[in-house]
Enzyme design. Structure first.
Site, PDB file in Angstrom:
ATOM      1  CG  ASN A 212      -1.479   1.478   1.626  1.00  0.00           C
ATOM      2  OD1 ASN A 212      -2.499   1.658   0.620  1.00  0.00           O
ATOM      3  ND2 ASN A 212      -1.204   2.040   2.318  1.00  0.00           N
ATOM      4  CD  GLU A 213      -1.229   6.126   0.697  1.00  0.00           C
ATOM      5  OE1 GLU A 213      -0.529   6.378   1.535  1.00  0.00           O
ATOM      6  OE2 GLU A 213      -2.354   6.480   0.239  1.00  0.00           O
TER       7      GLU A 213
ATOM      8  CE1 TYR B 277      -8.672   9.119   1.838  1.00  0.00           C
ATOM      9  CE2 TYR B 277      -6.624   8.734   1.124  1.00  0.00           C
ATOM     10  CZ  TYR B 277      -7.687   8.362   1.594  1.00  0.00           C
ATOM     11  OH  TYR B 277      -7.602   7.085   2.283  1.00  0.00           O
TER      12      TYR B 277
ATOM     13  CD  GLU C 153      -5.705   4.332   1.226  1.00  0.00           C
ATOM     14  OE1 GLU C 153      -5.785   5.349   1.805  1.00  0.00           O
ATOM     15  OE2 GLU C 153      -5.165   3.372   1.527  1.00  0.00           O
TER      16      GLU C 153
ATOM     17  CD  GLN D 133      -9.628   3.816   6.667  1.00  0.00           C
ATOM     18  OE1 GLN D 133     -10.053   3.177   7.768  1.00  0.00           O
ATOM     19  NE2 GLN D 133      -8.558   4.070   6.474  1.00  0.00           N
TER      20      GLN D 133
HETATM   21  O1  AHR Z   1      -6.999   6.201   4.799  1.00  0.00           O
HETATM   22  C1  AHR Z   1      -6.040   6.761   5.567  1.00  0.00           C
HETATM   23  C2  AHR Z   1      -4.521   6.570   5.140  1.00  0.00           C
HETATM   24  O2  AHR Z   1      -4.624   7.310   3.944  1.00  0.00           O
HETATM   25  C3  AHR Z   1      -4.132   5.015   4.573  1.00  0.00           C
HETATM   26  O3  AHR Z   1      -3.899   4.464   5.805  1.00  0.00           O
HETATM   27  C4  AHR Z   1      -3.164   5.410   3.793  1.00  0.00           C
HETATM   28  O4  AHR Z   1      -3.027   4.632   2.677  1.00  0.00           O
HETATM   29  C5  AHR Z   1      -3.701   6.869   3.215  1.00  0.00           C
HETATM   30  O5  AHR Z   1      -2.504   7.901   3.056  1.00  0.00           O
END
Ligand code: AHR
Length: 508
Positions: free
Chosen positions: A188-189, A255, A312, A361
């Site tokens: 992840n990331e 995001y 995400e 989430q």
């Molecule tokens: O969703 C919160 C965080 O955001 C996650 O853990 C990460 O993958 C992202 O930076």
């Protein structure tokens, strides 16, 4: 047919005009139901309290998983659930989350508040949750601090029906039959919390780790590579050229912040029209990002075999006063519902490439479906949109052309309407329309090409205030209601959409 109730007809509120044409005669790709996926990380009160309360809790539960949350999630037809992170995934060691709970090691959750991770919610509990809500499993593996062997053994433990030591260990821990592991993320990331890797280095690591993600006993794992952060197109280019042939999916994280400044994102609840506008402007960038990454993927994969997995997405505001800032708890208002509607419409439009998305989430973290306060639970305006839109799951996209005057604030302009439409297996048409303008209702002339359906019902989500929200004291302040703002006309309908609203129509 319902009579149209319009306040603009009486001059009571300002309105703008829009046009929408849906082409029922030209159904396209399928809107994969996984576009409605969720994400649950060991972060703040998402897993612990939000999902897991333990078998001895006074909060009603089934094998430790709270029943009120499961009942609410079942209303959404959650297709797939991503777990255990997020950043947490690259520090998670699966063997610590199996066996008797009182013997599981206690670790520090270094990313999220430095709290103790009891490991009480592990592999068995996760699959129990998936089975209770009817979702497929998407596990994100540990590349950052784990080994290929650890990853390989986890998949064997979960999916093998053999007489191997690992399959027997699963049986000793209470699960006779293997589970289906549908999706597996290789890190992840990895460009950030997952190891701070450069794209070429991660691409090679993906090839290495992915080699050991095997298929046991007929399970067929869909392997997802870590993708770009926002507009890092160089990452996508490197991954597709070095490892594209070895992956089933490539992720994308984006995001929505009201500003570009992480240190001053803005409040979830205390905002004015300026932040409303800037939040929607930021979220609309999802369109450009998906199109940009798609162009690179198309170059390497013209047959669109590799799915784009937006695993995400959602709003991210400043931490609420009084909450642990590492818990990422935020309230959820009508603004978030509008964000959800816009993004889902964008994902639909790109369903030939977007194979899954996972909003961040599921409970108590970022743009959550559900908020809990110990034994109390409420659903959010975002939940309402996911419930209204669920009819699109698995339906075929219908082209939808929408036009209207822009929604302007100062020198910034964004579209005032967002829309998408689909045709399901039963022949029902669903049209989802978002009015982004908080001040003006929309009088929309909708043409329906290639269909004579005349039975129409609708749902609408709106409120008087931009920051309207559900609270534990007023849990139903923002709730979808029946929609009567339509009138049948030749070749279609006239719609009257309230300002700041999400509407879904069903036509048959
Ligand atoms: O969703 C919160 C965080 O955001 C996650 O853990 C990460 O993958 C992202 O930076």
């Amino acid at each position: 047919m319902s009579p149209m109730k319009t306040s603009s007809a009486t001059g009571a509120d300002p309105s703008f005009k829009g046009k929408l044409t849906i082409h029922v005669d030209r159904p396209g790709a399928t809107i994969h139901r996984n576009i409605y996926g969720q994400f649950a990380e060991h972060l703040g009160r998402c897993v612990y309290e939000g999902i897991w309360v333990g078998e001895d809790s006074s909060i009603p539960n089934v094998r430790g998983i709270r029943s009120d949350v499961v009942a609410a999630l079942k209303r959404l037809n959650v297709p797939v659930l991503r777990w255990p992170g997020g950043c947490f995934a690259d520090e998670y060691h699966w063997r610590e989350g199996i066996g008797p709970r009182n013997q599981r090691p206690r670790r520090i959750n270094t990313h999220w508040g430095g709290v103790i991770e009891t490991n009480h919610f592990g592999t068995h509990e996760f699959f129990d949750l998936c089975e209770q809500i009817g979702a497929e499993a998407y596990i994100c593996g540990n590349v950052g601090s784990g080994t290929p062997r650890e990853m390989m053994e986890w998949v064997e433990y979960i999916t093998s029906d053999s007489d191997s030591t690992l399959a027997n260990l699963r049986r000793e821990n209470g699960r006779e039959k293997p589970w289906k592991l549908a999706y597996f993320g290789v890190g992840n990331e990895s460009w950030g919390c997952g190891g701070n890797m450069r794209p070429e280095y991660y691409a090679d690591n993906f090839r290495r780790y992915r080699t050991f993600v095997k298929n046991y006993s007929g399970n067929d794992v869909y392997a997802i590579a870590c993708g770009s952060n926002g507009e890092d197109y160089n990452w996508t280019e490197a991954l597709m050229s070095v490892a594209g042939a070895k992956m089933n999916g490539l992720s994308l994280h984006w995001y929505t912040l009201p500003t570009d400044v992480w240190a001053a994102k803005g409040s979830a609840t205390d905002f004015r029209e300026e932040q409303w506008h800037s939040t929607l402007r930021q979220t609309l960038r999802m369109e450009e990002l998906i199109a940009g990454h798609s162009r690179i993927m198309d170059k390497h994969d013209p047959q669109k075999l590799v799915g784009m997995i937006v695993d995400e997405w959602g709003t991210w505001y400043d931490a609420e006063a009084g909450e642990n800032p590492g818990f990422l708890y935020q309230q959820n208002t009508l603004r978030d519902a509008i964000v959800a509607g816009i993004n889902l419409n964008i994902f639909h439009q790109h369903c030939d490439r977007v194979a899954m998305t996972n909003i961040a989430q599921m409970v108590n973290v970022l743009q959550a479906m559900i908020l809990t306060d110990k034994g109390k639970m409420i659903v959010t305006p975002t939940f309402e949109v996911f419930e209204m839109y669920k009819a699109h799951q698995g339906a075929r996209l219908i082209p939808a052309d929408v036009s209207a005057t822009a929604y302007k604030l100062g020198d910034q302009a964004i579209p005032s309407l967002s829309a998408s439409a689909s045709l399901d297996a039963a022949g029902k048409i669903h049209v989802s329309i978002v009015n982004l303008d908080p001040n003006q209702s929309a009088d929309v002339s909708m043409r329906i090409k290639g269909c004579k359906g005349r039975n129409v019902t609708g749902r609408v989500l709106t409120a008087d205030a931009m920051d309207a929200r559900n609270t534990f004291e007023q849990p139903s302040a923002v709730k979808a209601e029946n929609f009567s703002g339509f009138e049948m006309v030749d070749e279609g309908m006239s719609l009257h959409l309230p300002g700041k609203s999400v509407v879904v129509l069903e036509i048959q």
